[in-house]
Design a protein around this motif. Sequence first.
Motif, PDB file in Angstrom:
ATOM      1  N   ASP A 112      -6.090  -9.397   5.878  1.00 57.99           N
ATOM      2  CA  ASP A 112      -5.923  -8.325   6.862  1.00 57.99           C
ATOM      3  C   ASP A 112      -4.476  -8.172   7.320  1.00 57.99           C
ATOM      4  O   ASP A 112      -4.209  -7.477   8.303  1.00 57.99           O
ATOM      5  CB  ASP A 112      -6.812  -8.584   8.082  1.00 57.99           C
ATOM      6  N   GLU A 129      -5.418  -3.381  11.924  1.00 59.56           N
ATOM      7  CA  GLU A 129      -5.834  -2.539  13.045  1.00 59.56           C
ATOM      8  C   GLU A 129      -4.713  -1.603  13.487  1.00 59.56           C
ATOM      9  O   GLU A 129      -4.957  -0.466  13.892  1.00 59.56           O
ATOM     10  CB  GLU A 129      -6.272  -3.409  14.233  1.00 59.56           C
ATOM     11  N   THR A 130      -3.476  -2.096  13.397  1.00 58.10           N
ATOM     12  CA  THR A 130      -2.335  -1.267  13.787  1.00 58.10           C
ATOM     13  C   THR A 130      -2.092  -0.154  12.779  1.00 58.10           C
ATOM     14  O   THR A 130      -1.716   0.963  13.142  1.00 58.10           O
ATOM     15  CB  THR A 130      -1.068  -2.135  13.917  1.00 58.10           C
TER      16      THR A 130
END
Length: 245
Positions: free
Chosen positions: A134, A153-154
């Motif tokens: 990730d 996520e960013t």
Amino acid sequence: MIHKVPTKTQAAHKIPKVKPSAFLSNFINSTPFQSVAKISLLCLLYYYYSPVKANSMLTYTDLKPGVIFLLDGQPWQVLESNFLRMQQRKPVNQTKIKNLISGKTVPHNFQPSDNFAAAETKTSKAIFLFSHRDKYVFCHPEDKSQRFEIASETLGDGKNFLKPNAEVEILKFNDRIISVKLPVKIDLLVAEAPPSIKGNTAQGGTKTVILETGAQINAPLFINAGDLIRVNTQTGQYTERITKA
């Protein structure tokens, strides 16, 4: 020849002539002038480098698509805005805003009495190298030894279209990376595509293809494996075929 002798009054009020250049030089070198000049210079430096200027106040009319502002201490970006004016009612700015830290998108109505501070953000360029689980590894454009990681996520959905050596734009808030912006359109190879059935290509249908990055998108039936296509990274949609395999 008769020479006029100046009276005592005239002699007392006689002012010696001074060259303008000499007078200006003496004035500039005087202590009062130098003090004022130093104070003026300090004021200019404070204006240009003070963080207060960056955090200028915004009103509800300033909240237009692309604007980044502070709400409850966090940076938000305006995605959509629509000014609604009705008779006998105060105007309202109906917006859709995105939290640049959590990624959450919400609708929000702003009133004329609302005021906000502009978020102090910094942008820089970076080159994508590779991904591991990730984590996505980037480097400085001019020095590949300066590497850093960004969480998936960013990156959001943009990670689906990242390929090695792609240049992106990094957005920072308080020295923290809060967003990564890809080029609006990027060219990618089609890694896998179902075979086209003769006769179906004229009907204008679509099929799911897999790109070199692993992303899956819908493309026209005439697209085959090995084709180079252009994809809109903001919508994730096929735009055109660049070269045929």
